[in-house]
Write a protein that holds these residues in place. Structure first.
Motif, short mmCIF file in Angstrom:
data_model
loop_
_atom_site.label_atom_id
_atom_site.label_comp_id
_atom_site.label_asym_id
_atom_site.label_seq_id
_atom_site.Cartn_x
_atom_site.Cartn_y
_atom_site.Cartn_z
N THR A 12 -5.01 2.05 5.02
CA THR A 12 -5.36 3.18 4.16
C THR A 12 -4.52 4.39 4.52
O THR A 12 -3.72 4.35 5.45
N THR A 13 -4.69 5.47 3.77
CA THR A 13 -3.89 6.68 3.98
C THR A 13 -4.81 7.88 4.16
O THR A 13 -5.98 7.87 3.76
N ARG A 69 -2.44 5.93 12.99
CA ARG A 69 -1.89 4.80 12.24
C ARG A 69 -0.71 4.17 12.97
O ARG A 69 -0.59 2.95 13.02
#
Length: 336
Positions: free
Chosen positions: A280-281, A313
């Motif tokens: 995801t971001t 991340r």
């Protein structure tokens, strides 16, 4: 009456226990011969546990008295506290366990043989932490030492059954034995917490008491169920059927922080877990967790977590891509 709906608090705690998920676990099957002593290092945001499957040992927290553990006993050391294990209460501190040579049977399971030439003992030790945000709050409410005696009424029959099963798996070499033992260890941690709560439902402090408060618990569960909603102090107070000032005061007294500060930290814990587990971001998380801009989300995340979303991340990509192996990742938790 403020506490009229008592079953609600019980149901809320039951749901939290049901969602307990462990991560970054590492287990060690320790075969020890007297005399011996080991130091268990402090590990942030984790619970250490020890199950004595044969013999006896003594556990001591820094600055505390030693406590004897016998075969069948289970002890949890929450809050990432460092502590000492030894074959005698007056033994001098031993080496850090992570610095001793040991045989790694899997990425998350090792066999340690250590000590003199005296009487034999056996432990299974573990380090666990939790991804679920509610479970992490529960962990913060645990005492410094959670003891479940194997031969006393404080040990529920399911715990005794699990301990016997674990001892049997470790007593004989067979395919998959270490995998079974680690799964049983996961179960033991949850069983120990359940036993502690059942022994005194009103025990604990902070978040645990807040969850059992009918009005504040109702607001907490609403935040947990829908963290991305546009919560305001007024909406949360209305949900708790309290005035804004009374709700804010009561919430802060029980939880230890103001309602909106808690909401922010809750959202960031969710975001942290999802960045580590999902592709995801930050932009997507910002939208889903109620932020009007990615920049505002990034600022809150960095302030609460201590790292940027991008750094989290990249770290997870390095582990997933094999740049950092699971063993090195687990053992890095043990380094100062």
């Amino acid at each position: 009456m403020e506490d009229a709906v008592v079953p609600g608090s019980t149901d809320r705690l039951a749901r939290v226990l049901h969602t307990l998920r462990m991560r970054s676990t590492f287990y060690c099957h320790a075969q020890l011969t007297e005399p011996w002593a080991l130091e268990m290092p402090a590990i942030v945001d984790s619970i250490s546990f020890h199950v004595v499957t044969a013999g006896t040992c003594w556990l001591r927290l820094p600055g505390g008295e030693s406590r004897e553990l016998r075969a069948g006993d289970l002890v949890l050391v929450p809050h990432g506290l460092g502590h000492f294990l030894a074959s005698a209460p007056d033994a001098p501190p031993g080496p850090r366990v992570d610095l001793l040579p040991q045989q790694y049977l899997t990425d998350r399971y090792s066999l340690l043989q250590y000590g003199g030439d005296g009487r034999r003992g056996q432990l299974i030790c573990g380090i666990v932490s939790f991804d679920d945000a509610a479970a992490r709050e529960l962990m913060r409410a645990l005492p410094q030492l959670l003891f479940v005696g194997g031969d006393t009424a404080s040990a529920a029959e399911p715990i005794r059954d699990t301990l016997r099963f674990m001892a049997g798996e470790l007593a004989r070499t067979q395919p998959g034995g270490e995998a079974v033992a680690t799964r049983l260890a996961d179960i033991l941690v949850i069983q120990a917490i359940r036993t502690w709560l059942a022994a005194d439902p009103d025990t604990g402090t902070g978040w645990l008491l807040a969850m059992q408060d009918e009005r504040i618990g109702r607001a907490l569960e609403a935040i947990h169920a829908d963290p991305g909603r546009e919560w305001t102090l007024e909406r949360l107070a209305h949900l708790a059927t309290m005035s804004r000032s009374s709700f804010s005061t009561r919430f802060t007294e029980l939880v230890g922080e103001a309602p909106i500060a808690y909401l922010t930290r809750w959202r960031m814990n969710i975001a942290h877990n999802r960045l580590r587990e999902e592709n995801t971001t930050a932009a997507r998380l910002a939208t889903e967790l109620g932020y009007r801009s990615e920049a505002a989300f990034n600022r809150a995340f960095t302030r609460i977590i201590g790292r940027t979303p991008g750094a989290v991340r990249r770290e997870q990509s390095a582990i997933s891509g094999g740049v950092i192996t699971p063993v090195r990742s687990s053992l890095s938790l043990l380094r100062p």
